[in-house]
Design a protein around this motif. Structure first.
Motif, short mmCIF file in Angstrom:
data_model
loop_
_atom_site.label_atom_id
_atom_site.label_comp_id
_atom_site.label_asym_id
_atom_site.label_seq_id
_atom_site.Cartn_x
_atom_site.Cartn_y
_atom_site.Cartn_z
N LYS A 1 -7.21 1.21 11.02
CA LYS A 1 -7.20 2.41 12.17
C LYS A 1 -5.40 1.77 13.10
CE LYS A 1 -8.60 3.81 15.61
NZ LYS A 1 -9.12 5.29 15.88
N VAL A 2 -4.39 1.20 11.80
CA VAL A 2 -3.55 1.75 12.46
C VAL A 2 -2.76 2.79 11.67
CG1 VAL A 2 -0.88 0.24 12.73
CG2 VAL A 2 -3.48 -1.12 13.39
N LYS A 3 -3.44 2.44 10.12
CA LYS A 3 -3.03 3.21 9.54
C LYS A 3 -3.24 5.29 10.22
CE LYS A 3 -2.31 0.23 4.95
NZ LYS A 3 -3.16 0.39 3.79
N ASN A 4 -4.38 4.78 10.18
CA ASN A 4 -4.83 6.45 10.80
C ASN A 4 -4.60 6.94 11.75
OD1 ASN A 4 -6.46 6.10 8.66
ND2 ASN A 4 -8.40 5.99 10.20
N VAL A 5 -4.19 5.98 12.85
CA VAL A 5 -3.71 6.85 14.16
C VAL A 5 -1.64 6.82 13.57
CG1 VAL A 5 -2.55 6.14 15.84
CG2 VAL A 5 -4.45 5.40 15.71
N LEU A 6 -1.03 5.80 12.60
CA LEU A 6 0.25 6.69 12.06
C LEU A 6 0.20 7.18 12.10
CD1 LEU A 6 1.22 3.61 11.48
CD2 LEU A 6 2.08 4.07 13.37
N GLY A 7 -0.72 8.02 10.60
CA GLY A 7 -0.49 9.33 10.20
C GLY A 7 -0.86 10.12 10.48
N SER A 8 -1.92 10.15 12.34
CA SER A 8 -2.04 11.64 13.08
C SER A 8 -0.93 11.33 13.85
CB SER A 8 -3.04 10.95 14.07
OG SER A 8 -3.35 11.90 15.13
N LEU A 9 -0.06 10.30 14.54
CA LEU A 9 1.20 10.64 15.22
C LEU A 9 2.37 11.60 13.98
CD1 LEU A 9 1.00 7.51 16.93
CD2 LEU A 9 1.00 10.04 18.40
#
Length: 355
Positions: free
Chosen positions: A313-321
């Motif tokens: 989940k952290v990776k997904n959010v960071l990727g989106s940002l």
């Protein structure tokens, strides 16, 4: 097949349900609807066919990003119907009528499309006039809360000829008013509201492009941006635009409407755009957007430490940002924010019992 037959078609209603549930499949009302999906869609279809369907009203909640807004959301069966109306009738009719540089909420367009268009406009302006020129930015006061019902219905009736579809749209429009302002406003939670907002200022768009002949003009919902080398021209244009917005659209411009030199930059779509002496367009996040980005990074660390989210989940959010920040000049901001970014999972230890 008539327009009304399209929104009564079972397959179209099913497709509208698939669109309406996106991102909301864990919501209770969606789960309940899907538990008896076939029967619910047939019930909806039959009530439409016998012209007995009544919208159920709205429930209210607030969102706080980027600012606090009151959201009025239709109940799920109504959302399915309104999605079907948009997908089968409004979008095919309205999308081909709006100007190309009306960039909000349309397939193939959006904020990133708008950023690219403004970049192009600024580079074209530089080739002809250098850094001499001005922005006229118009902002509507309380846009969605102020849309006039009679104006919307008049616009929809000119585009939609099917009387039964008109009746559905009229029920949708008249079924909500901004508290304390009868006959005004549309709910932010409806997909139809997005398209009302996209099309509502179309007469103003046409006036700017076809009468004033402004080449470099772009609109994102209630943000209108004109770029021109002559300040006097923009001052005269503002007077005419303001009069048209007040008389034909029954809206008002707010205090953020202003004319600024191109050298000072302009805020649009969450970024501040600058034009350098060499003709390069620089895009930097607005101060408010910077603070939101930093808060999201800190919140990610807190949620991971508390065990509320996992590493994926952290990776997904960071990727989106990161994907959003790639549209601007944000290297220093990312480097400074991420230099202290560390993920630590707090261990749950039991207290030893005292002897």
């Amino acid at each position: 097949m008539t327009d009304y037959e399209k929104i009564c078609d079972f397959q179209n209603l099913y497709n509208a349900h698939l669109n309406a549930r996106k991102g909301k499949r864990k919501k209770g009302e969606v789960i309940r609807f899907e538990m008896n999906l076939g029967a619910n869609l047939i019930r909806l279809q039959e009530s439409l066919l016998n012209r007995s369907y009544q919208m159920q009203g709205y429930y209210q909640f607030q969102v706080h990003e980027p600012k606090t807004r009151d959201i009025y959301a239709a109940y799920y069966p109504d959302r399915v119907l309104l999605h079907c109306v948009c997908d089968e009738v409004l979008i095919p009719k309205l999308q081909k009528r709006v100007i190309y540089d009306n960039v909000a909420c349309q397939p193939g367009k959006g904020t990133h499309f708008g950023i690219a268009r403004l970049n192009k406009f600024m580079r074209e302006h530089y080739k002809e006039h250098g850094t001499e020129g001005y922005f006229l930015k118009c902002d509507i006061s309380k846009y969605f809360a102020s849309l006039d019902h009679e104006v919307i219905k008049g616009q929809m009736h000119r585009v939609v000829k099917d009387r039964d579809v008109r009746r559905v749209l009229d029920d949708c429009i008249d079924g909500f008013s901004t508290p304390g302002r009868p006959g005004k406003g549309v709910p932010l939670g409806n997909q139809t509201s997005q398209w009302f907002g996209v099309f509502y200022l179309d007469p103003v768009d046409r006036f700017i492009k076809e009468v004033l002949r402004v080449k470099h003009y772009i609109r994102y919902m209630d943000d209108l941006l004109l770029l021109h080398h002559d300040k006097t021209f923009l001052q005269d244009a503002l007077v005419q635009i303001q009069q048209m917005i007040e008389d034909k659209c029954k809206l008002e411009l707010n205090h953020r409407t202003q004319i600024t030199p191109i050298r000072s930059g302009v805020e649009f779509l969450g970024w501040r755009f600058y034009l350098t002496e060499t003709g390069k367009v620089i895009r930097k996040l607005k101060p408010q957007s910077k603070q939101r980005y930093k808060r999201k990074i800190k919140e990610l660390q807190r949620q991971y430490a508390a065990g509320e989210i996992d590493l994926d989940k952290v990776k997904n959010v960071l990727g989106s940002l990161d994907g959003h920040l790639r549209y601007g000049h944000t290297y220093k901001l990312k480097a400074k924010t991420m230099e202290d970014f560390v993920l630590i999972r707090k261990s749950k230890t039991k207290k030893k019992e005292e002897p």
